[in-house]
Write an enzyme that holds these catalytic residues in place. Structure first.
Site, PDB file in Angstrom:
ATOM      1  CB  SER A  44      -1.240   0.114   1.357  1.00 33.04           C
ATOM      2  OG  SER A  44       0.069  -0.366   2.211  1.00 33.04           O
ATOM      3  CG  ASP A 353      -4.954   4.702   6.530  1.00 29.37           C
ATOM      4  OD1 ASP A 353      -4.411   4.818   6.829  1.00 29.37           O
ATOM      5  OD2 ASP A 353      -5.829   4.065   5.932  1.00 29.37           O
ATOM      6  CG  HIS A 356      -1.985   3.552   4.770  1.00 33.88           C
ATOM      7  ND1 HIS A 356      -3.170   2.291   5.202  1.00 33.88           N
ATOM      8  CD2 HIS A 356      -1.236   2.237   4.317  1.00 33.88           C
ATOM      9  CE1 HIS A 356      -3.518   1.583   4.701  1.00 33.88           C
ATOM     10  NE2 HIS A 356      -1.827   0.801   3.781  1.00 33.88           N
TER      11      HIS A 356
END
Ligand SMILES: *[C@@H]1O[C@H](CO)[C@@H](O)[C@H](O)[C@H]1NC(C)=O
Ligand SMILES: *[C@@H]1O[C@H](CO)[C@@H](O)[C@H](O)[C@H]1NC(C)=O
Ligand SMILES: *[C@@H]1O[C@H](CO)[C@@H](O)[C@H](O)[C@H]1NC(C)=O
Length: 398
Positions: A44, A353, A356
């Site tokens: 990610s 979040d 991240h």
């Protein structure tokens, strides 16, 4: 000077001509910021849309929280599949190289394959360095993807011959590409730890994770790749999911200069040290390859130590978007869920979040790598900073 023997006059004009050629050559590089393409593998921290595209036709997954507003709100103004409010490190790299934002590999029906000549991204949110079967055998099931590093390398090998045109073109293209190898490996630890494995148990994975990264690099070198940027792991002890999980622990568990969890950061440090040791060996084995370590850990420690200095006036440990609690993180209320809360000024937060970072934090990491000292060898010893283009402001639109 008048008595200069003609032979040395000649050799000095040859040198001059050579310098002119070098300047011309540098100028041609200037046009494209040193590399003609970026080829990316990872999770990610680098996915620019693959998981979103993979999930599009799986009922129930098209609405994973990452794919809903407010993801993307600060820059793209729509969710793109990136796990942030805006751009990732890979986006800043592409911009600075004068290349298009790196396109996700998944979901392309063949029409756009020529576009991949300027960059192709195989990174997938949730991906691990080790295969899913390794983790499944230990009772850890990946809820997001089975597209481990090996799977991503498989996609590359399968697609590359159609992205380039013939052997010579393929060699040329890959040798002038910047290979972004990661960050990858963080999820091998995160998924295991967050599903209840002990730090001691997870530590045993580290040599295996590093080996998976190294063997992927070796395979790409054999296929003609010349320049690699290989990020280490971030300081996971500074992540809200862990800070929440261990909330209320003994003070001695925390680094008092950051508030981060010491043992988890040590795990990241161990991964990074082992990775660097192995990279050193690779450099000896492949002397004409540029194998650059990207020190995400220490680049990030700058703002974990001194958040205010970077404009992170809301501190570095609390998520901008999340489900409440001391770090605005709750695993049962994720960012974008109806009952989550969103901060007003994401640029004043490090964390987006939970797992991240915000675009603003990724920008600090990008700058630390490309304009600062956080690469080894220094990136600017291979591609001078003067060849990089300025990047767009945080809030500018596409
Ligand atoms: C991963 O693979 C397993 C076994 O093939 C499958 O059951 C599972 O649905 C896959 N998971 C994801 C997220 O694709
Ligand atoms: C921080 O921790 C170190 C080592 O444990 C200790 O020596 C120091 O006094 C602590 N500083 C503060 C401000 O608590
Ligand atoms: C997370 O949210 C749930 C549901 O609102 C709540 O029951 C729980 O206590 C919260 N957990 C934390 C750590 O705040």
């Amino acid at each position: 000077m008048a008595n200069l023997p003609s032979s040395s006059f000649c050799s000095s004009s040859i040198i001059t001509a050579f310098l002119i050629l070098q300047v011309l050559w540098s100028c041609s590089l200037l046009a494209n910021g040193c590399y003609t393409s970026i080829i990316s593998f990872g999770d990610s921290l680098a996915d620019t849309g693959n998981l979103k595209l993979l999930s599009a036709d799986k009922p129930g997954e098209e609405s994973l929280h990452f794919f809903l507003p407010p993801y993307g709100e600060s820059f793209f103004h729509v969710p793109t599949g990136r796990c942030s409010n805006g751009r990732l490190v890979i986006d800043f790299i592409a911009e600075s190289m004068g290349l298009p934002l790196v396109r996700p590999f998944v979901g392309d029906n063949g029409n756009g394959i020529m576009e991949f000549r300027k960059g192709v991204n195989y990174a997938v949110v949730g991906a691990t360095a080790l295969d899913s079967s390794f983790h499944a055998a230990r009772g850890v099931h990946n809820p997001l993807t089975n597209s481990s590093l090996r799977v991503q390398l498989g996609w590359f090998k399968q697609s590359w011959p159609s992205i380039c045109r013939h052997v010579q073109d393929c060699n040329h293209l890959i040798s002038r590409s910047l290979i972004l190898m990661g960050e990858i490996g963080g999820n091998d630890y995160n998924h295991a730890l967050l599903s209840g494995k002990s730090i001691d148990e997870v530590e045993i994975y580290v040599p295996l994770v590093v080996k998976a990264i190294i063997s992927t690099v070796k395979e790409l070198i054999k296929l003609g790749a010349k320049t690699f940027l290989i990020p280490g792991n971030l300081p996971i002890g500074c992540s809200p999911p862990y800070l929440t999980m261990y909330y209320g622990s003994d003070k001695a568990e925390y680094d008092n200069s950051t508030g981060c969890l010491i043992r988890l950061n040590k795990l990241s440090e161990y991964h990074n040290e082992l990775l660097q040791t192995e990279l050193k060996q690779l450099r000896e084995l492949y002397r004409d390859a540029n194998i650059i370590y990207a020190d995400y850990y220490n680049a990030a420690m700058q703002f974990f130590r001194y958040p205010n200095k970077y404009g992170f006036t809301n501190g570095a440990l609390k998520a901008c978007c999340g489900g409440g609690g001391p770090f605005n993180y709750n695993s049962s209320i994720q960012c974008a869920d109806p009952s989550s809360t969103l901060c007003a000024h994401p640029d004043t937060y490090v964390n987006w979040d939970g797992l991240h970072l915000t675009q603003a934090a990724y920008k600090v990491i990008y700058k630390s790598l490309f304009q600062g000292p956080y690469t080894m060898p220094r990136f600017n010893s291979i591609c001078p900073t003067s060849m990089l283009r300025p990047i767009k402001e945080l809030s500018s639109s596409m």
